[in-house]
Design an enzyme around this catalytic site. Structure first.
Site, PDB file in Angstrom:
ATOM      1  CG  ASP A  74      -2.087   0.902   1.136  1.00 39.64           C
ATOM      2  OD1 ASP A  74      -2.344   1.427   0.033  1.00 39.64           O
ATOM      3  OD2 ASP A  74      -2.780   1.106   2.150  1.00 39.64           O
ATOM      4  CG  ASN A  90      -7.020  -2.483  -6.803  1.00 38.37           C
ATOM      5  OD1 ASN A  90      -6.079  -3.262  -6.669  1.00 38.37           O
ATOM      6  ND2 ASN A  90      -7.352  -1.611  -5.852  1.00 38.37           N
TER       7      ASN A  90
END
Length: 242
Positions: free
Chosen positions: A19, A67
């Site tokens: 991340d 995503n």
């Protein structure tokens, strides 16, 4: 390498939620795709580092089912990077004797990317030093849903009795059916949530959040994180384990 890992208990299976690529790029006035490109470079090196350290299984959250909701530009950029990275990863995997596995529902990807994922799995299948697992178009809930559909089909065909379904049966039906559950899960960028990653498999996994953004992650940070894992007493149902 022996000196670097001296005194560190090395987990058999490490998983990472990578991340912070976008934030890394924004801090530098760069497009988000630049952060993802840097993140790919870091991942290549981390695969080598994990293999050299002696980790047996290494799993990363490469692209989640959520995503797809990002901007068209960002998703297109990621698909372009995947095409480039898969070719580079295949070279790294062969050099390091690493087997590459892909989990998730790959059928949503373009045919050429699906072919590349199929190829890297096939070419590296005989490698034995480490298993590198990429979660692509992966979501923990979707994985469990697909496992339930698979088991329901077996029940309907008469190949499986409902009362014979155990936790082990469910585990085998998951994408990770041949892979042990992660011992240690690292999330970069300081976030403290699973984000739909390895939900079933992480029931007893040790979790650690580091403030380091993924593009800044390196071997030194990996060793620091592993030292945290080694300092913990792992317990299952109140029973300490090694």
């Amino acid at each position: 390498m022996a000196e670097e890992t001296a005194g560190i208990r090395i987990p058999g299976h490490v998983a990472i939620i990578m991340d912070g690529n976008g934030r890394w790029a924004e801090k530098r006035g760069l497009p988000r795709t630049a952060g993802h490109a840097k993140g790919c470079e870091v991942l290549e090196q981390t695969v080598r580092d994990c293999a050299n350290i002696g980790i047996r299984y290494f799993t990363v959250y490469a692209f989640s089912t959520e995503n797809w909701k990002r901007s068209v530009e960002e998703v297109s950029g990621l698909m372009h990077l995947f095409r480039i990275y898969i070719r580079k990863l295949q070279k790294v995997a062969m050099e390091e004797n690493v087997r590459v596995r892909v989990i998730g529902e790959r059928r949503r990807f373009a045919p050429d990317l699906i072919a590349a994922l199929d190829e890297i799995e096939s070419v590296t299948k005989g490698n034995t030093r480490m298993d590198f697992v990429m979660a692509m178009n992966y979501g923990g809930r979707d994985e469990i849903r697909r496992a339930v559909v698979k088991l329901a089909g077996l029940v309907r065909s008469g190949a499986l009795n409902p009362e014979d379904i155990t936790e082990e049966t469910i585990s085998r039906a998951l994408d990770t059916g041949e892979i042990p559950d992660p011992d240690f899960l690292i999330r970069t960028s300081g976030e403290k949530r699973l984000s739909n990653f390895l939900l079933w498999q992480s029931a007893y996994t040790e979790f650690y959040s580091t403030p380091v953004l993924w593009p800044d992650f390196n071997k030194e940070e990996l060793l620091r994180d592993l030292a945290v894992y080694g300092s913990r007493d792992r317990r299952y149902g109140g029973v300490k384990t090694k």
